[in-house]
Design a protein around this motif. Structure first.
Motif, short mmCIF file in Angstrom:
data_model
loop_
_atom_site.label_atom_id
_atom_site.label_comp_id
_atom_site.label_asym_id
_atom_site.label_seq_id
_atom_site.Cartn_x
_atom_site.Cartn_y
_atom_site.Cartn_z
N ARG A 1 -2.00 10.12 3.70
CA ARG A 1 -1.98 10.91 4.93
C ARG A 1 -0.59 10.90 5.54
O ARG A 1 0.07 9.88 5.60
N LEU B 1 -10.70 -3.31 7.54
CA LEU B 1 -10.45 -1.87 7.67
C LEU B 1 -11.35 -1.08 6.73
O LEU B 1 -11.81 0.01 7.07
N SER C 1 -1.45 5.74 13.10
CA SER C 1 -1.30 5.72 11.65
C SER C 1 -2.13 4.60 11.04
O SER C 1 -2.55 3.66 11.73
N THR C 2 -2.33 4.70 9.75
CA THR C 2 -3.07 3.66 9.04
C THR C 2 -2.33 2.33 9.13
O THR C 2 -2.96 1.28 9.31
N CYS C 3 -1.03 2.39 9.05
CA CYS C 3 -0.23 1.17 9.15
C CYS C 3 -0.40 0.52 10.53
O CYS C 3 -0.56 -0.70 10.63
N ARG D 1 -2.96 0.85 12.54
CA ARG D 1 -4.32 0.30 12.61
C ARG D 1 -4.38 -1.04 11.89
O ARG D 1 -5.04 -1.97 12.33
N PHE D 2 -3.67 -1.12 10.76
CA PHE D 2 -3.63 -2.36 10.00
C PHE D 2 -2.99 -3.47 10.83
O PHE D 2 -3.50 -4.59 10.89
N GLY E 1 0.78 5.79 1.86
CA GLY E 1 -0.57 6.34 1.92
C GLY E 1 -0.59 7.83 1.61
O GLY E 1 0.43 8.45 1.37
N TYR F 1 0.79 -1.23 0.00
CA TYR F 1 0.00 0.00 0.00
C TYR F 1 0.83 1.28 0.00
O TYR F 1 0.27 2.36 -0.18
N LEU G 1 -7.77 1.79 1.87
CA LEU G 1 -6.37 1.49 1.56
C LEU G 1 -6.21 1.47 0.05
O LEU G 1 -6.94 0.79 -0.65
N ILE H 1 -11.80 2.84 6.59
CA ILE H 1 -10.42 3.20 6.25
C ILE H 1 -10.11 2.65 4.87
O ILE H 1 -10.11 1.44 4.65
#
Length: 149
Positions: free
Chosen positions: A85, A127, A96-98, A100-101, A83, A80, A134, A132
């Motif tokens: 953001r 997600l 962070s999105t990572c 959360r992943f 991102g 991914y 991705l 969220i």
């Protein structure tokens, strides 16, 4: 040689002797030890010898520390990217999105018995269900995780 203060360019005796010969030091300003040294020179000439230092490459005593989460993060960033953001480091509660992943991946792994590839895909879908989005690396803008391709 007269302006040199380094011991590796002659001895103190030879420098003072040469300064006296050139007239920089008058015979009346001659150091007290000069006549003694002249009368009783050392058996071995005191020369500056640069010490030999061997550099032995030491093995790093600290082993690499890799956690299971690091492998998941590496796969996440490979698939991914970073991102759209940026990391908001000024907010202490920012996740962070990572991250959360990774958290969702660990949660699903504790509940289900799936293969790693299937678990990775399921985490992306979970997600997406939470809102969220991705975006795959290199995918055209507007395509999300759940779209084919």
């Amino acid at each position: 040689m007269a302006g040199s203060r380094l011991e590796k360019f002659g001895t103190v005796y030879s420098r003072v002797r040469d300064l006296m010969r050139s007239g920089v030091i008058k015979p009346s300003q001659k150091p007290i030890w000069f006549d003694v040294y002249d009368a009783f020179p050392p058996k071995k000439e005191p020369l500056y010898v640069k010490p030999h230092t061997r550099t032995i490459k030491k093995q790093d005593p600290v082993p690499e520390i890799l956690y299971r989460e690091d492998e998941i993060r590496a796969k996440f960033f490979e698939k991914y990217g970073t991102g759209y953001r940026s990391f908001l480091l000024h907010k202490p509660d920012f996740v962070s999105t990572c991250q959360r992943f990774v958290d969702k991946y660990m949660e699903l792994k504790s509940r289900d018995e799936l293969s790693e590839a299937a678990l990775f895909e399921e985490t992306g879908k979970a997600l997406l269900a939470e809102g969220i989005t991705l975006k795959r690396r290199g995918a055209p803008p507007g395509s999300a995780e759940s779209s084919p391709g």
